[in-house]
Design a protein around this motif. Structure first.
Motif, mmCIF file in Angstrom:
data_model
loop_
_atom_site.group_PDB
_atom_site.id
_atom_site.type_symbol
_atom_site.label_atom_id
_atom_site.label_comp_id
_atom_site.label_asym_id
_atom_site.label_seq_id
_atom_site.Cartn_x
_atom_site.Cartn_y
_atom_site.Cartn_z
ATOM 1 N N VAL A 53 31.141 27.021 85.454
ATOM 2 C CA VAL A 53 32.469 27.164 86.060
ATOM 3 C C VAL A 53 32.499 26.459 87.411
ATOM 4 O O VAL A 53 33.445 25.725 87.726
ATOM 5 C CB VAL A 53 32.867 28.657 86.217
ATOM 6 N N GLU A 54 31.457 26.670 88.199
ATOM 7 C CA GLU A 54 31.400 26.043 89.530
ATOM 8 C C GLU A 54 31.404 24.519 89.423
ATOM 9 O O GLU A 54 32.150 23.838 90.128
ATOM 10 C CB GLU A 54 30.155 26.522 90.271
ATOM 11 N N SER A 57 34.717 23.232 88.196
ATOM 12 C CA SER A 57 35.687 23.336 89.278
ATOM 13 C C SER A 57 35.526 22.194 90.274
ATOM 14 O O SER A 57 36.509 21.563 90.675
ATOM 15 C CB SER A 57 35.508 24.681 89.987
ATOM 16 N N GLU A 58 34.283 21.921 90.665
ATOM 17 C CA GLU A 58 34.012 20.829 91.601
ATOM 18 C C GLU A 58 34.493 19.492 91.047
ATOM 19 O O GLU A 58 34.963 18.630 91.797
ATOM 20 C CB GLU A 58 32.520 20.748 91.903
ATOM 21 N N SER A 60 36.901 19.173 88.851
ATOM 22 C CA SER A 60 38.266 19.348 88.344
ATOM 23 C C SER A 60 38.341 19.056 86.850
ATOM 24 O O SER A 60 39.268 18.411 86.367
ATOM 25 C CB SER A 60 39.257 18.463 89.118
ATOM 26 N N LEU A 65 37.019 23.894 81.869
ATOM 27 C CA LEU A 65 37.517 25.185 82.336
ATOM 28 C C LEU A 65 38.381 25.848 81.261
ATOM 29 O O LEU A 65 38.287 27.058 81.042
ATOM 30 C CB LEU A 65 38.311 25.013 83.634
ATOM 31 N N ASP A 75 36.557 34.032 85.165
ATOM 32 C CA ASP A 75 36.405 33.177 86.344
ATOM 33 C C ASP A 75 36.964 31.784 86.072
ATOM 34 O O ASP A 75 37.667 31.209 86.912
ATOM 35 C CB ASP A 75 34.940 33.071 86.762
ATOM 36 N N ALA A 76 36.668 31.247 84.905
ATOM 37 C CA ALA A 76 37.189 29.929 84.532
ATOM 38 C C ALA A 76 38.705 29.968 84.445
ATOM 39 O O ALA A 76 39.381 29.032 84.883
ATOM 40 C CB ALA A 76 36.583 29.465 83.203
ATOM 41 N N VAL A 79 40.112 29.894 88.014
ATOM 42 C CA VAL A 79 39.987 28.573 88.625
ATOM 43 C C VAL A 79 40.977 27.611 87.980
ATOM 44 O O VAL A 79 41.637 26.821 88.661
ATOM 45 C CB VAL A 79 38.536 28.041 88.507
ATOM 46 N N LEU A 80 41.100 27.676 86.666
ATOM 47 C CA LEU A 80 42.036 26.813 85.948
ATOM 48 C C LEU A 80 43.462 27.061 86.426
ATOM 49 O O LEU A 80 44.215 26.110 86.680
ATOM 50 C CB LEU A 80 41.916 27.060 84.445
ATOM 51 N N GLU A 82 44.368 28.188 89.327
ATOM 52 C CA GLU A 82 44.473 27.645 90.688
ATOM 53 C C GLU A 82 44.656 26.138 90.664
ATOM 54 O O GLU A 82 45.493 25.589 91.379
ATOM 55 C CB GLU A 82 43.228 27.995 91.499
ATOM 56 N N LEU A 83 43.866 25.456 89.839
ATOM 57 C CA LEU A 83 43.918 23.998 89.791
ATOM 58 C C LEU A 83 45.208 23.469 89.174
ATOM 59 O O LEU A 83 45.663 22.383 89.531
ATOM 60 C CB LEU A 83 42.717 23.433 89.029
#
Length: 93
Positions: A53-54, A57-58, A60, A65, A75-76, A79-80, A82-83
């Protein structure tokens, strides 16, 4: 680390050596090796899933994700959201 050393580490991890799993995760993250991290995460390693996931995310990497989120990784999914600018709290309304 040579290919033979890496293979030996994978064999140790397959036998349940948690230190070997940790080493594989660390090295895969350093190499940005999504395939290795996926294999470890699919084998049940929460640490590998977290690292995946990290890394996604880094980078994109919305596809990765999305794959993780579809497989239940919250968590994924966060983050998804958010992105992509989606509000995950609106789901189901």
């Amino acid at each position: 680390m040579s290919d033979s050393e890496l293979e030996a580490l994978r064999e140790q991890a397959a036998r349940g050596d948690v230190d070997a799993v940790g080493e594989l995760i660390e090295r895969a993250a350093e190499r940005e090796d999504f395939e290795e991290l996926r294999r470890l995460a699919d084998g049940g390693s929460k640490d590998a899933a977290d690292q995946l996931v990290e890394l996604a995310s880094e980078k994109s990497d919305l596809n990765e994700l999305g794959r993780l989120a579809a497989n239940g990784n919250s968590d994924a999914a966060e983050v998804l959201a958010e992105l992509t600018g989606e509000d995950s709290t609106d789901e189901g309304e």
